[in-house]
Design an enzyme around this catalytic site. Structure first.
Site, PDB file in Angstrom:
ATOM      1  N   LYS A 116      -2.488   1.014   0.954  1.00 59.76           N
ATOM      2  CA  LYS A 116      -2.073   1.632  -0.702  1.00 59.76           C
ATOM      3  C   LYS A 116      -0.356   1.067  -1.004  1.00 59.76           C
ATOM      4  O   LYS A 116       0.088   0.759   0.099  1.00 59.76           O
ATOM      5  CB  LYS A 116      -1.962   3.104  -0.583  1.00 59.76           C
ATOM      6  CG  LYS A 116      -1.085   3.802   0.414  1.00 59.76           C
ATOM      7  CD  LYS A 116       0.337   4.138  -0.078  1.00 59.76           C
ATOM      8  CE  LYS A 116       1.234   4.755   1.175  1.00 59.76           C
ATOM      9  NZ  LYS A 116       2.405   4.804   0.703  1.00 59.76           N
ATOM     10  N   PRO A 161       0.022  -3.678   8.674  1.00 59.72           N
ATOM     11  CA  PRO A 161       1.011  -3.656   9.474  1.00 59.72           C
ATOM     12  C   PRO A 161       1.337  -2.174   9.782  1.00 59.72           C
ATOM     13  O   PRO A 161       1.052  -1.095   8.897  1.00 59.72           O
ATOM     14  CB  PRO A 161       2.240  -4.052   8.970  1.00 59.72           C
ATOM     15  CG  PRO A 161       1.781  -4.790   7.673  1.00 59.72           C
ATOM     16  CD  PRO A 161       0.576  -4.399   7.415  1.00 59.72           C
ATOM     17  N   LEU A 193       2.445   1.785   4.092  1.00 58.49           N
ATOM     18  CA  LEU A 193       1.491   1.215   3.329  1.00 58.49           C
ATOM     19  C   LEU A 193       0.392   2.121   3.539  1.00 58.49           C
ATOM     20  O   LEU A 193      -0.859   1.701   3.093  1.00 58.49           O
ATOM     21  CB  LEU A 193       1.196  -0.369   3.711  1.00 58.49           C
ATOM     22  CG  LEU A 193       2.179  -1.414   3.369  1.00 58.49           C
ATOM     23  CD1 LEU A 193       1.842  -2.949   3.951  1.00 58.49           C
ATOM     24  CD2 LEU A 193       2.519  -1.506   2.049  1.00 58.49           C
ATOM     25  N   ALA A 232       3.237   1.509  10.734  1.00 55.81           N
ATOM     26  CA  ALA A 232       4.462   2.211  10.288  1.00 55.81           C
ATOM     27  C   ALA A 232       5.258   1.201   9.258  1.00 55.81           C
ATOM     28  O   ALA A 232       6.418   1.147   9.331  1.00 55.81           O
ATOM     29  CB  ALA A 232       5.094   2.450  11.624  1.00 55.81           C
ATOM     30  N   GLY A 288      -2.721   3.949   8.683  1.00 55.36           N
ATOM     31  CA  GLY A 288      -3.188   4.907   9.504  1.00 55.36           C
ATOM     32  C   GLY A 288      -4.037   6.057   8.761  1.00 55.36           C
ATOM     33  O   GLY A 288      -5.064   6.502   9.086  1.00 55.36           O
ATOM     34  N   SER A 289      -3.439   6.335   7.489  1.00 56.38           N
ATOM     35  CA  SER A 289      -4.162   7.387   6.597  1.00 56.38           C
ATOM     36  C   SER A 289      -5.262   6.679   6.014  1.00 56.38           C
ATOM     37  O   SER A 289      -6.410   7.384   5.866  1.00 56.38           O
ATOM     38  CB  SER A 289      -3.452   7.653   5.337  1.00 56.38           C
ATOM     39  OG  SER A 289      -2.187   8.304   5.654  1.00 56.38           O
ATOM     40  N   SER A 290      -5.306   5.425   5.646  1.00 59.00           N
ATOM     41  CA  SER A 290      -6.523   4.772   5.278  1.00 59.00           C
ATOM     42  C   SER A 290      -7.790   4.529   6.256  1.00 59.00           C
ATOM     43  O   SER A 290      -9.173   4.778   6.008  1.00 59.00           O
ATOM     44  CB  SER A 290      -6.446   3.307   4.840  1.00 59.00           C
ATOM     45  OG  SER A 290      -7.350   2.949   3.964  1.00 59.00           O
ATOM     46  N   ASP A 325      -1.110  11.487   2.704  1.00 55.22           N
ATOM     47  CA  ASP A 325      -1.706  10.274   2.108  1.00 55.22           C
ATOM     48  C   ASP A 325      -3.330  10.234   2.337  1.00 55.22           C
ATOM     49  O   ASP A 325      -3.953   9.282   1.411  1.00 55.22           O
ATOM     50  CB  ASP A 325      -1.155   8.942   2.588  1.00 55.22           C
ATOM     51  CG  ASP A 325       0.355   8.732   2.322  1.00 55.22           C
ATOM     52  OD1 ASP A 325       0.592   9.283   1.173  1.00 55.22           O
ATOM     53  OD2 ASP A 325       0.888   7.873   2.656  1.00 55.22           O
TER      54      ASP A 325
END
Length: 288
Positions: free
Chosen positions: A10, A94, A99, A96, A102-104, A136
């Site tokens: 994102k 990438p 973008l 941390a 991890g949430s996606s 997120d």
């Protein structure tokens, strides 16, 4: 049973923090969009009654610190499903980087398990679960372009963006989001004009979108990592119509209207920054 789900990164076209709640949590008002740069998350059931996460990235935790692991834990607890899970994450986003990788990935796990077990939970129900993982995750469950408000749980879908290209550049620095957010209370911030950005999106007005992008966290992160400002300036110098930091950083993105100009910027910035990506808005929702 096995399923593979795409997990797109994102970008924050706008990020504002109108105030902090009494419990210390942040009130958000953000415009986000999903882009083509994506991880791929494979979820497979087994009879071990354990959750195992594997990744091709050496920077990603594979235990309960991993957001995909947390998502699986929460889903199984909430639905009272007993099963073992093997989660394989192909990392292209990438780590941390601001973008939402991890949430996606976590959102992809919720989607995958909802489909695998044919639970039939709505996006709203999955987003409510997702908020237990990270602010997120609810947006990543919905995807596309949306206004995100509240603590991250209020998702308002927006019109499709006009055609545009994004050049992403990630400097070799690490940014701690909790550290940046702690500085909010004692640091003057510039609040972006999100209302004008929303009008630009509603009118499909590329120029209005570019001129009203903004990130309230940018000045705080740049104070710690001035190379972020240097990247922003170079993206504009090389031909982008606008540039800003995504999330709490450190990734900076530039925007171009045409592919040809975007490729020229990509080639130019690649000589200055080693981690550079060229992508567009993605039209594929992660639940499809």
């Amino acid at each position: 049973m096995k399923i593979i789900v795409r997990a797109p990164a994102k970008l924050n076209l706008s990020l504002d923090t109108p105030f902090t709640h009494s419990d210390g949590s942040i009130e958000w008002r953000m415009v986000m969009t999903s882009i083509g740069l994506s991880d791929y998350v494979q979820v497979e059931t087994n009879d071990t009654n354990t959750i195992r996460v594997y990744s091709d990235s050496g920077f990603l935790p594979e235990d309960n610190r991993n957001l995909a692991y947390k998502a699986a834990q929460i889903f199984l607890k909430e639905t009272r499903i007993q099963t073992g899970l093997k989660i394989l994450i192909e990392k292209n986003i990438p780590v941390a980087a601001g973008l939402g990788g991890g949430s996606s990935d976590a959102a992809a796990v919720f989607k995958a398990l909802n489909n695998l077990f044919d639970v039939g939970l709505s996006l709203e129900a999955l987003a409510k679960m997702g908020l237990q993982v990270d602010s997120d995750v609810p947006y990543c469950i919905y995807g596309d372009t949306a206004l995100v408000s509240g603590r991250g749980e209020i998702i308002t879908p927006l019109n499709k963006l006009p055609k545009m290209w994004f050049i992403l550049a990630k400097p070799h620095v690490s940014v701690s989001t909790p550290r940046i957010l702690k500085k909010l209370a004692r640091t003057p911030v510039i609040h972006p004009n999100t209302d004008e950005l929303l009008r630009g999106i509603a009118d499909n007005d590329y120029s209005a979108i570019i001129s009203n992008m903004g990130n309230a966290l940018e000045a705080i992160t740049i104070a710690e990592h001035p190379q972020i400002l240097t990247l922003k300036q170079r993206l504009i110098r090389y031909g982008c119509d606008g540039s800003q930091m995504s999330g709490s950083g450190p990734t900076v993105f530039g925007v171009c209207r045409t592919e040809s100009r975007a490729r020229r910027v990509y080639n130019s910035i690649s000589g200055f920054c080693s981690e550079v990506y060229l992508t567009q808005v993605t039209s594929e929702k992660i639940n499809q």
